[in-house]
Design a protein around this motif. Structure first.
Motif, short mmCIF file in Angstrom:
data_model
loop_
_atom_site.label_atom_id
_atom_site.label_comp_id
_atom_site.label_asym_id
_atom_site.label_seq_id
_atom_site.Cartn_x
_atom_site.Cartn_y
_atom_site.Cartn_z
N LEU A 1 0.83 -1.21 0.00
CA LEU A 1 0.00 0.00 0.00
C LEU A 1 0.86 1.26 0.00
O LEU A 1 0.59 2.21 -0.74
N ILE A 2 1.90 1.27 0.84
CA ILE A 2 2.75 2.46 0.96
C ILE A 2 3.50 2.72 -0.34
O ILE A 2 3.57 3.86 -0.82
N VAL A 3 4.09 1.67 -0.91
CA VAL A 3 4.88 1.83 -2.14
C VAL A 3 3.99 2.35 -3.26
O VAL A 3 4.37 3.28 -3.98
N ARG A 4 2.83 1.77 -3.42
CA ARG A 4 1.95 2.21 -4.51
C ARG A 4 1.53 3.67 -4.34
O ARG A 4 1.59 4.46 -5.28
N ARG A 5 1.11 4.04 -3.13
CA ARG A 5 0.62 5.41 -2.93
C ARG A 5 1.75 6.43 -3.05
O ARG A 5 1.58 7.49 -3.65
N ALA A 6 2.93 6.12 -2.49
CA ALA A 6 4.06 7.04 -2.59
C ALA A 6 4.52 7.18 -4.02
O ALA A 6 4.91 8.27 -4.47
N ALA A 7 4.50 6.07 -4.77
CA ALA A 7 4.96 6.12 -6.16
C ALA A 7 4.04 6.95 -7.03
O ALA A 7 4.50 7.73 -7.88
N LEU A 8 2.74 6.81 -6.84
CA LEU A 8 1.79 7.45 -7.74
C LEU A 8 1.33 8.83 -7.28
O LEU A 8 0.92 9.64 -8.11
N ARG A 9 1.41 9.11 -5.98
CA ARG A 9 0.90 10.39 -5.49
C ARG A 9 1.92 11.19 -4.68
O ARG A 9 1.62 12.28 -4.21
N ALA B 1 5.39 11.18 -1.69
CA ALA B 1 5.66 10.71 -0.33
C ALA B 1 4.66 11.27 0.67
O ALA B 1 4.21 10.56 1.57
N ALA B 2 4.29 12.55 0.54
CA ALA B 2 3.37 13.16 1.50
C ALA B 2 2.01 12.47 1.47
O ALA B 2 1.35 12.34 2.51
N ALA B 3 1.59 12.01 0.30
CA ALA B 3 0.29 11.35 0.19
C ALA B 3 0.28 9.99 0.85
O ALA B 3 -0.80 9.44 1.12
N ALA B 4 1.45 9.41 1.11
CA ALA B 4 1.53 8.11 1.78
C ALA B 4 1.43 8.24 3.29
O ALA B 4 1.24 7.23 3.98
N VAL B 5 1.53 9.46 3.82
CA VAL B 5 1.48 9.66 5.27
C VAL B 5 0.15 9.16 5.86
O VAL B 5 0.16 8.47 6.89
N PRO B 6 -1.02 9.49 5.27
CA PRO B 6 -2.27 8.96 5.83
C PRO B 6 -2.32 7.43 5.85
O PRO B 6 -2.87 6.84 6.77
N THR B 7 -1.74 6.80 4.83
CA THR B 7 -1.70 5.34 4.81
C THR B 7 -0.89 4.82 5.99
O THR B 7 -1.31 3.88 6.69
N VAL B 8 0.28 5.41 6.23
CA VAL B 8 1.13 5.00 7.36
C VAL B 8 0.39 5.23 8.68
O VAL B 8 0.39 4.35 9.56
N ALA C 1 -7.24 6.74 2.18
CA ALA C 1 -5.95 6.08 2.40
C ALA C 1 -5.79 5.71 3.87
O ALA C 1 -5.31 4.63 4.20
N PHE C 2 -6.18 6.62 4.76
CA PHE C 2 -6.12 6.34 6.20
C PHE C 2 -7.02 5.16 6.54
O PHE C 2 -6.62 4.24 7.27
N GLY C 3 -8.24 5.19 6.01
CA GLY C 3 -9.17 4.11 6.28
C GLY C 3 -8.68 2.77 5.77
O GLY C 3 -8.84 1.74 6.44
N VAL D 1 8.87 2.50 15.54
CA VAL D 1 9.81 1.84 14.62
C VAL D 1 9.22 1.75 13.22
O VAL D 1 9.87 2.10 12.22
N GLU D 2 7.98 1.28 13.14
CA GLU D 2 7.36 1.11 11.83
C GLU D 2 7.15 2.45 11.14
O GLU D 2 7.32 2.56 9.91
N SER D 3 6.75 3.48 11.89
CA SER D 3 6.51 4.79 11.28
C SER D 3 7.78 5.33 10.64
O SER D 3 7.74 5.85 9.51
N VAL D 4 8.90 5.23 11.35
CA VAL D 4 10.17 5.71 10.79
C VAL D 4 10.52 4.94 9.53
O VAL D 4 10.89 5.52 8.49
N LEU D 5 10.41 3.62 9.59
CA LEU D 5 10.76 2.79 8.44
C LEU D 5 9.83 3.05 7.25
O LEU D 5 10.29 3.23 6.12
N TYR D 6 8.52 3.10 7.51
CA TYR D 6 7.56 3.28 6.42
C TYR D 6 7.64 4.68 5.80
O TYR D 6 7.51 4.84 4.59
N LEU D 7 7.85 5.70 6.64
CA LEU D 7 7.98 7.05 6.09
C LEU D 7 9.27 7.20 5.28
O LEU D 7 9.29 7.89 4.26
N ALA D 8 10.34 6.53 5.74
CA ALA D 8 11.58 6.53 4.96
C ALA D 8 11.37 5.82 3.62
O ALA D 8 11.86 6.27 2.58
#
Length: 215
Positions: free
Chosen positions: A30-38, A40-47, A121-123, A167-174
């Protein structure tokens, strides 16, 4: 801290959750797809959604609910079916977009549309975590190994859950930031459709695996 979890156990716990977070799964897809297409900032709600779902399971583990779900064949089956349905729905939707070539780029639509996309994305993140039967089993099996014998179960689960969230937030946001840097390439129409096809196939495959795999 010793009343919740022995200080000496914290580094080991962080190492374990780092390995878990780095393992490819629905969250990473989910994170890779959203960050790639929209971007990095758009992936924050997913994380954020993923981590809220994780924290809910951690608290349920502390309250004993997760253990009851893991021990009950019927409850585990229901959760497994729900998880499979969620993954199949997300994967099928991505495959449908790949077939149609629907646009999904940052900056499309007004502020209201972007806010709606962020809420969705958050949902998605929350639902993917809450419908993940393996996560229920994980927190039940993992957290007691690092908690204090005389600690309060709910408090212990809450603290360990927050550590895992950090831990996950740092890794996923990176991860989102790294993928987002190549966003212009990912948003080329042919590449975008290919990414949707890959992400959809991965999610559908995970859904089938969840549906057909026992504990």
């Amino acid at each position: 801290m010793d009343a919740v979890a022995p200080l000496g156990a914290v580094p080991a716990f962080l190492g374990v959750v780092l390995l878990i977070a780095a393992t490819p799964g629905p969250a990473v897809a989910l994170i890779v797809r959203r960050a790639a297409l929209r971007g990095a900032a758009a992936a924050v709600p997913t994380v954020l959604g993923l981590e809220v779902g994780l924290l809910v399971w951690a608290l349920l583990a502390g309250a004993g609910v997760a253990a009851a779900v893991a021990a009950s064949e019927a409850a585990y089956l229901v959760l497994r079916v729900a998880g499979a349905v969620v993954l199949l729905w997300l994967g099928g939707r991505a495959l449908w977009r790949a077939c149609r070539g629907d646009a999904d780029a940052p900056g499309s639509g007004g502020g209201g549309e972007r806010a709606g996309a962020a809420r969705r994305a958050f949902g998605e993140g929350v639902v993917v975590q809450l419908a993940n039967p393996k996560l229920a089993v994980l927190v039940v099996a993992l957290y007691p190994q690092f908690g204090s014998a005389d600690g309060h179960p709910l408090l212990t689960a809450g603290v360990l859950g927050l550590l895992q969230v950090a831990v996950e937030s740092v890794l996923y946001l990176a991860l989102a930031a790294g993928v987002g840097r190549a966003g212009a390439w990912f948003r080329r129409p042919r590449v975008r459709r290919g990414l949707d096809a890959v992400a959809g196939t991965v999610l559908v495959g995970m859904g089938v695996r969840v549906a057909g795999t026992a504990r």
